[in-house]
Design an enzyme around this catalytic site. Structure first.
Site, PDB file in Angstrom:
ATOM      1  N   GLY A 259      25.192  34.871  57.062  1.00  0.00           N
ATOM      2  CA  GLY A 259      23.806  34.827  57.024  1.00  0.00           C
ATOM      3  C   GLY A 259      23.030  34.143  55.828  1.00  0.00           C
ATOM      4  O   GLY A 259      22.247  33.381  55.790  1.00  0.00           O
ATOM      5  N   LYS A 657      40.297  42.022  47.284  1.00  0.00           N
ATOM      6  CA  LYS A 657      40.371  40.801  48.129  1.00  0.00           C
ATOM      7  C   LYS A 657      39.015  40.483  48.660  1.00  0.00           C
ATOM      8  O   LYS A 657      38.986  39.093  48.484  1.00  0.00           O
ATOM      9  CB  LYS A 657      41.312  41.192  49.290  1.00  0.00           C
ATOM     10  N   THR A 658      38.337  41.443  49.637  1.00  0.00           N
ATOM     11  CA  THR A 658      37.075  40.891  50.097  1.00  0.00           C
ATOM     12  C   THR A 658      36.083  40.599  48.880  1.00  0.00           C
ATOM     13  O   THR A 658      35.344  39.828  48.963  1.00  0.00           O
ATOM     14  CB  THR A 658      36.369  42.010  50.983  1.00  0.00           C
ATOM     15  N   GLN A 662      33.976  37.027  48.055  1.00  0.00           N
ATOM     16  CA  GLN A 662      32.790  37.133  47.776  1.00  0.00           C
ATOM     17  C   GLN A 662      32.469  36.282  46.779  1.00  0.00           C
ATOM     18  O   GLN A 662      31.540  35.113  46.771  1.00  0.00           O
ATOM     19  CB  GLN A 662      31.980  38.161  47.731  1.00  0.00           C
ATOM     20  N   GLY A 728      28.229  39.696  45.442  1.00  0.00           N
ATOM     21  CA  GLY A 728      27.837  38.754  46.620  1.00  0.00           C
ATOM     22  C   GLY A 728      26.734  37.657  46.154  1.00  0.00           C
ATOM     23  O   GLY A 728      27.242  36.644  45.839  1.00  0.00           O
ATOM     24  N   GLU A 729      25.861  37.969  45.658  1.00  0.00           N
ATOM     25  CA  GLU A 729      24.810  37.247  45.239  1.00  0.00           C
ATOM     26  C   GLU A 729      24.654  36.813  43.752  1.00  0.00           C
ATOM     27  O   GLU A 729      24.829  35.743  43.353  1.00  0.00           O
ATOM     28  CB  GLU A 729      23.035  37.446  45.612  1.00  0.00           C
TER      29      GLU A 729
HETATM   30 MO1  MOS Z   1      20.678  38.188  50.885  1.00  0.00          MO
HETATM   31  S1  MOS Z   1      19.453  36.602  50.564  1.00  0.00           S
HETATM   32  O1  MOS Z   1      19.698  39.607  50.827  1.00  0.00           O
HETATM   33  O2  MOS Z   1      21.260  37.867  52.561  1.00  0.00           O
END
Ligand code: MOS
Length: 768
Positions: A259, A657-658, A662, A728-729
């Protein structure tokens, strides 16, 4: 929505009392292991069901009709021809949609205006009708036959955000987002200055899986199969928009083809599909096409940021200013929080961040991976690179010298900040000691090499969460929570926590996510899902084990009948007497059988940030350093990102790994942001003209560099038991400025407006 409130919203209620940090039990070897996704086989065999993969009996298909002006009104809408076409069963529009409501306390919606609320058009592609038919082809033909005339108004899709705005401090002027010392005076008197404007374009979220809704009404109740980053929020919003009690809605998002923020909050197609299904008393499916993805479901807004840095000759930062603007839609005020990391990333006594909005005839922007921080750090880190050059200082050394263990915007210490170590480890892995700063000075055969570095940061957050866990008579464990796995590995991480707490191997653990009928779990947003869900899952496991031990002691046919539950322990899936060898214990399923019980259950509920730690007294963020190499071939003007080292300080890593996946994925996305991606609106009509993968170019495997990911893996004592902050971000936050720094180093051309185009580089004086 103000994106500075973004994390507050994602994390939910933060009112839980602050206490002492919980002493963390050392986790078992499964924590931090490099494990494949437990749901991998379902995905690779094509059996994982996404929102559009549900085919209920008698399904009808919906295709929207989209506006062909960017501003104005519907003059007339004639559906009579469409309604007579073969297979067409319904045409919904402003005249007949019936009541749809605005959402308030129920949750966060994307567009405040419900679909078809009035006849006003404020962006090209806005839905004006939706045609439902027996087949997809019939619905498409019907949509093409709806005749709409428009009364067009003037519109503005200009990428130049140079609208006249009052000065800071005047009414209607920019909002001061952060401020300390006297920025203007300190900048004016600084011996070395950088003063430049950086811009980032509109980027469109392009997850592999497009948005879709399949709505199924069964009497009073509706099931919505969605591609959602937050099934609980979706439930709350749709209850209000449809005017239906929450208990009559079930939102299902079992698998999500990612997403990137675009699926955090509901978009209008969800309500349109639900209303159509209710009116027809028949299941309806709507898939947002790739073309519609570019107008109707959000984007990263365009930013323009004036950076002013004032420094001493030896690289002390005297003043840091960031005055930025971003565009928003006419329907909603969305503020991109470009100053997310600016106030604390480097030490400086004088700082000011200001923010202004300008309206454009575009769809409503929405968070995209690292909203605010990612475009914001492009400007901050680009300016830092220019400062290093002005000072003739090494860009790594300059940043090291400005490190601080105190968040100077709040005076609080950081819970766990290891930015310097990220730079050190990155330098070593990248080979920075071989860096020669002169433009064009590094070669590899016929290619010019450019090296660049940038720092990254993203807020560390944790929200409230619940989980429910059962030890079952068949020897398996079932755990459920109303969160979802957007592709990041949440199913796997939850299974690892259960395995860590129970000693039961992963292949006997069933994780149930992505259904709003489970106990409420967190949104998958702001890189907070792991930190939020993990404590509730651990608590649920502890509670179920406690129940199990009580059953073992109380049941007359149990091997532990008559013992005090307090003298029993649980390990490796077995119950045993404390002091004895755990391996001699009895498997829990055996005890459940002897007690004639189907399960031993436990509920877990964990609070938000600071509910079991001293988090309130700390500034909590993840950090990183990203090193980029580009290869520039001046003979044929070819630029390629060839190598990236990304070092992340994200607290404890639960699954290498995950997690690596990311960060590596973010590198590829960063190549897109740096070199390729820009949504362009046609000045003649406001249409996002490159609304397809031929014209909106995203990186392919051939564009992807050699990627080297490292984690410091230092647990954060303030985030919770495992010390795992989100990732992630942050993986994206430094890539684009490191690319433009490397491009400058190779070519001598400073690109301040993303993306870098080869034509920008034709003025390069570097020759082979
Ligand atoms: Mo992130 S922009 O909170 O999916």
């Amino acid at each position: 929505m103000d994106f500075s409130e973004f994390l507050d919203f994602i994390q939910g209620d933060q009112s839980a009392p602050s206490g002492k940090p919980a002493p963390a039990a050392p986790p078992s070897a499964i924590i931090g292991a490099s494990l494949s996704r437990v749901d991998g086989p379902l995905k690779t065999t094509g059996t994982a069901k996404y929102a559009a993969d549900f085919h209920p009996k008698n399904l009808a298909y919906a295709v929207p009709v989209c506006a062909t002006i960017a501003s104005g009104k519907i003059g007339s809408l004639d559906a009579s021809a469409a309604e007579k076409m073969p297979g067409v069963v319904l045409v919904l529009h402003h005249g007949n949609i019936g009541p749809l409501f605005r959402s308030g306390s129920g949750g966060r919606n994307s567009e405040a205006r419900p679909p078809f609320e009035d006849e006003v058009i404020s962006y090209w592609g806005q839905y004006v009708a939706v045609v439902v038919a027996d087949t997809f082809a019939q619905a498409q033909a019907g949509a093409a036959a709806v005749k709409v005339t428009y009364v067009a108004d003037k519109f503005n899709v200009s990428p130049k955000l140079d609208d006249a705005i009052p000065a800071i401090g005047e009414p209607g002027g920019p909002r001061v987002a952060s401020h300390r010392g006297d920025f203007e005076a300190a900048f004016a008197s600084a011996p070395v200055k950088v003063d430049a404007v950086y811009s980032t374009p509109v980027e469109t979220h392009n997850p592999m899986e497009m948005h879709a809704t399949t709505a199924v009404w069964d009497g009073k109740k509706v099931t919505l199969y969605e591609s959602s980053q937050g099934v609980m929020n979706h439930l709350g919003v749709m209850a209000q928009v449809l005017g239906v009690p929450k208990e009559n809605i079930e939102v299902v998002s079992l698998f999500i083809g990612s997403g990137f923020g675009g699926k955090l909050f509901p978009w209008p197609h969800s309500a349109m599909t639900a209303v159509a299904a209710r009116k027809l008393n028949r299941p309806v499916k709507l898939m947002v096409s790739r073309k519609m993805m570019f107008s109707n479901v959000g984007h990263r807004p365009r930013t323009e940021q004036r950076m002013r840095l004032g420094a001493t000759q030896d690289g002390k930062l005297l003043a840091l200013g960031q005055d930025y603007r971003n565009h928003t839609s006419f329907g909603d005020e969305i503020r991109e929080n470009c100053g997310e990391a600016t106030p604390f990333i480097y030490s400086t006594a004088n700082l000011r961040v200001s923010s202004a909005l300008v309206k454009r005839n575009v769809g409503t922007p929405t968070p995209m991976r690292g909203p605010g921080a990612v475009p914001g750090l492009f400007a901050v880190e680009s300016a830092m690179d220019e400062l290093a050059i002005a000072l003739k200082m090494d860009p790594v050394a300059l940043r090291m010298g400005l490190d601080t263990q105190t968040d100077e915007s709040t005076g609080k210490p950081f819970s766990s900040r290891h930015l310097k170590e990220c730079l050190q480890v990155g330098s070593e892995k990248f080979g920075w000691s071989k860096y020669t700063p002169a433009v064009g000075s590094m070669r590899k055969g016929d290619l010019v090499l450019g090296w660049g570095v940038a720092c990254a940061s993203w807020s560390a957050g944790r929200g409230v969460s619940q989980a429910s866990l059962s030890l079952l008579q068949n020897g398996r464990i079932r755990v459920s929570s109303g969160t979802q796995d957007i592709g990041t590995g949440t199913y796997t991480v939850v299974a690892q926590i259960v395995s860590d707490k129970t000693g039961v191997p992963l292949d006997r653990i069933d994780v149930k996510l992505g259904n709003s009928s489970y106990v409420p779990g967190p949104m998958s947003g702001g890189s907070t899902a792991t930190a939020s869900v993990v404590p509730s899952v651990a608590d649920a496991a502890k509670a179920a084990i406690k129940t199990m031990l009580q059953i073992a002691a109380a049941s007359k046919d149990s091997p532990f009948s008559g013992k005090d539950a307090a003298t029993l322990a649980f390990s490796g899936g077995r119950i045993y007497e404390k002091g004895k060898d755990a391996a001699t214990g009895v498997p829990f399923e055996t005890v459940l059988k002897s007690a004639n019980m189907a399960s031993a259950d436990g509920e877990g509920k964990s609070g938000g940030q600071g509910s079991d730690t001293d988090a309130k007294n700390y500034s909590m963020h993840s950090f990183g350093a990203q090193f980029v190499e580009v290869e520039w071939d001046p003979g044929i003007a070819k630029l390629r990102v060839s190598r990236v080292v990304s070092v992340i300080d994200g607290g404890r890593i639960i699954n290498k790994k995950t997690a690596t996946n990311q960060i590596a994925g973010a590198v590829v996305m960063g190549v897109g942001m740096g070199l390729l991606e820009e949504t362009i609106y046609d000045p003649r009509n406001g249409h996002a003209i490159n609304d397809n993968f031929a014209d909106y170019v995203v990186p392919t495997s051939a564009d992807s560099p050699e990627i080297d990911v490292h984690f410091l893996d230092i647990p954060d004592p303030q985030i919770g038991e495992y010390g795992a902050r989100g990732i992630g971000e942050i993986g994206l936050a430094g890539i684009a400025p490191a690319i433009t720094a490397a491009v400058y180093h190779a070519t001598g051309v400073r690109v301040r407006a993303l993306p870098v185009r080869v034509e920008d580089l034709l003025t390069s004086k570097v020759l082979i």
